[in-house]
Design a protein around this motif. Sequence first.
Motif, PDB file in Angstrom:
ATOM      1  N   LYS A 172      41.356 -16.168  67.848  1.00  0.00           N
ATOM      2  CA  LYS A 172      42.805 -16.129  67.986  1.00  0.00           C
ATOM      3  C   LYS A 172      43.402 -15.044  67.078  1.00  0.00           C
ATOM      4  CE  LYS A 172      44.558 -20.215  68.541  1.00  0.00           C
ATOM      5  NZ  LYS A 172      45.016 -21.570  68.223  1.00  0.00           N
ATOM      6  N   PRO A 200      45.255  -6.292  69.531  1.00  0.00           N
ATOM      7  CA  PRO A 200      45.483  -6.532  70.967  1.00  0.00           C
ATOM      8  C   PRO A 200      44.897  -5.408  71.814  1.00  0.00           C
ATOM      9  CG  PRO A 200      47.484  -5.763  69.932  1.00  0.00           C
ATOM     10  CD  PRO A 200      46.483  -5.924  68.829  1.00  0.00           C
ATOM     11  N   MET A 201      44.813  -5.639  73.112  1.00  0.00           N
ATOM     12  CA  MET A 201      44.332  -4.616  74.029  1.00  0.00           C
ATOM     13  C   MET A 201      45.271  -3.423  73.952  1.00  0.00           C
ATOM     14  SD  MET A 201      41.612  -5.290  75.999  1.00  0.00           S
ATOM     15  CE  MET A 201      41.842  -4.568  77.608  1.00  0.00           C
ATOM     16  N   ARG A 202      44.702  -2.215  73.883  1.00  0.00           N
ATOM     17  CA  ARG A 202      45.532  -1.018  73.771  1.00  0.00           C
ATOM     18  C   ARG A 202      46.146  -0.679  75.118  1.00  0.00           C
ATOM     19  NH1 ARG A 202      42.583   3.028  69.518  1.00  0.00           N
ATOM     20  NH2 ARG A 202      42.348   1.487  67.872  1.00  0.00           N
ATOM     21  N   LYS A 203      47.399  -0.213  75.033  1.00  0.00           N
ATOM     22  CA  LYS A 203      48.104   0.129  76.254  1.00  0.00           C
ATOM     23  C   LYS A 203      48.149   1.642  76.334  1.00  0.00           C
ATOM     24  CE  LYS A 203      51.039  -3.966  75.978  1.00  0.00           C
ATOM     25  NZ  LYS A 203      50.944  -4.390  74.578  1.00  0.00           N
ATOM     26  N   ALA A 221      42.557 -11.560  68.305  1.00  0.00           N
ATOM     27  CA  ALA A 221      43.361 -11.195  69.472  1.00  0.00           C
ATOM     28  C   ALA A 221      44.775 -10.785  69.074  1.00  0.00           C
ATOM     29  CB  ALA A 221      43.416 -12.361  70.452  1.00  0.00           C
ATOM     30  N   THR A 222      45.339 -11.456  68.056  1.00  0.00           N
ATOM     31  CA  THR A 222      46.712 -11.104  67.635  1.00  0.00           C
ATOM     32  C   THR A 222      46.728  -9.802  66.834  1.00  0.00           C
ATOM     33  OG1 THR A 222      46.482 -12.554  65.706  1.00  0.00           O
ATOM     34  CG2 THR A 222      47.621 -13.450  67.640  1.00  0.00           C
ATOM     35  N   HIS A 223      45.748  -9.583  65.960  1.00  0.00           N
ATOM     36  CA  HIS A 223      45.737  -8.375  65.110  1.00  0.00           C
ATOM     37  C   HIS A 223      45.253  -7.131  65.843  1.00  0.00           C
ATOM     38  CE1 HIS A 223      47.001 -10.593  61.665  1.00  0.00           C
ATOM     39  NE2 HIS A 223      45.900 -11.344  61.603  1.00  0.00           N
TER      40      HIS A 223
END
Length: 134
Positions: free
Chosen positions: A119, A126-129, A122-124
């Motif tokens: 968790k 995140p998937m790059r946009k 995932a917060t620190h």
Amino acid sequence: HERTRFLSSRTMVKVKAFELRGKTREDLFRQLDDLKTELSQLRVAKVTGGAASKLSKIKVVRKSIARVLTVINQNKKAAARTTYADKKFKPLDIREKKTRAIRRRLSVADATKITLKQKLKATHFPMRKYAVKA
């Protein structure tokens, strides 16, 4: 009364399951007893050399007994389903069958759970946009 029941069982035609479903438990067991006595009489007639019509009736009576027993068991199972409907644990024959693999599979809630470490990661991170230039 006993004699009339005996006579009625003599002229009994093939019982139909949908007719049996409307009867009470006591009526079903009474009919089962009648059919069983009729079957024993037909078997005696078979040994003593009875008419061919009696011999052919043995199969019909046996199937009728099976139908009555089937309806009795279905009613019993339906009653058990209603009593165990809101319980956590159910008897094995009432539980959903499905397949062994499906029964052992993780529930949706357990399959979607993630650990605290996952968790935080995932917060620190995140998937790059990425924006693609047209």
